[in-house]
Write a protein that holds these residues in place. Structure first.
Motif, PDB file in Angstrom:
ATOM      1  N   CYS A 118      -9.508  -1.496  -4.518  1.00 16.12           N
ATOM      2  CA  CYS A 118      -8.703  -2.562  -5.100  1.00 16.12           C
ATOM      3  C   CYS A 118      -8.911  -3.835  -4.294  1.00 16.12           C
ATOM      4  CB  CYS A 118      -7.224  -2.172  -5.112  1.00 16.12           C
ATOM      5  SG  CYS A 118      -6.501  -2.022  -3.466  1.00 16.12           S
ATOM      6  N   SER A 125      -3.083  -5.336  -7.890  1.00 19.63           N
ATOM      7  CA  SER A 125      -4.254  -4.479  -7.766  1.00 19.63           C
ATOM      8  C   SER A 125      -3.980  -3.321  -6.803  1.00 19.63           C
ATOM      9  CB  SER A 125      -5.451  -5.297  -7.278  1.00 19.63           C
ATOM     10  OG  SER A 125      -6.589  -4.468  -7.095  1.00 19.63           O
ATOM     11  N   GLU A 128      -1.507  -0.844  -8.507  1.00 18.67           N
ATOM     12  CA  GLU A 128      -2.213  -0.070  -9.560  1.00 18.67           C
ATOM     13  C   GLU A 128      -3.022   1.046  -8.935  1.00 18.67           C
ATOM     14  OE1 GLU A 128      -5.889  -0.766 -12.601  1.00 18.67           O
ATOM     15  OE2 GLU A 128      -4.449  -2.390 -12.420  1.00 18.67           O
TER      16      GLU A 128
END
Length: 128
Positions: A118, A125, A128
């Motif tokens: 990420c 990011s 996630e």
């Protein structure tokens, strides 16, 4: 205020100064072994909690991290999340010149970790 006196971000993690930090570890490879111990204890207690640990690619030159990764793999610690800040820096130079750590993704995969990448500068990011 990073690395300034009385900053919440004094450089190394300091639980007395940085909200959310539960253990002072520094860059000597103590964080991952302690996190593995916490994750193992949680698993043995049948606790649903997860353990998060932030490491740097430079500190992964310390052997205690790889011993901890072996333990995590052996006990199938699926409650352990390792976030590695791969900034290519170690002590006073680059990991390339001091101690190469690449390919990190393949090393973690060899220990049985699921690996995702990420943008560490983008909170969404990371989440996630």
């Amino acid at each position: 205020t990073y690395q300034h006196n009385d900053s919440h971000l004094p450089g190394h993690p300091v639980r007395q100064k940085t909200p959310g930090v539960e253990l002072n570890t520094g860059a000597l490879g103590h964080g991952l072994p302690v996190a593995v111990g916490l994750a193992l204890a949680a698993k043995r207690d049948a606790s649903p909690r997860k353990v998060y640990v932030l490491t740097g690619d430079g500190e992964l030159a310390e052997g205690s991290n790889w011993e901890a990764a072996l333990v995590a793999a052996h006990y199938k610690l699926d409650n352990l999340i390792v976030i590695n800040d791969k900034n290519n820096l170690q002590l006073a130079g680059s990991t390339e010149s001091i101690m190469k750590t690449d390919p990190l993704d393949k090393k973690w995969q060899a220990f049985g970790f699921n690996v995702a990448q990420c943008d560490g500068n983008n909170v969404a990011s990371v989440v996630e």
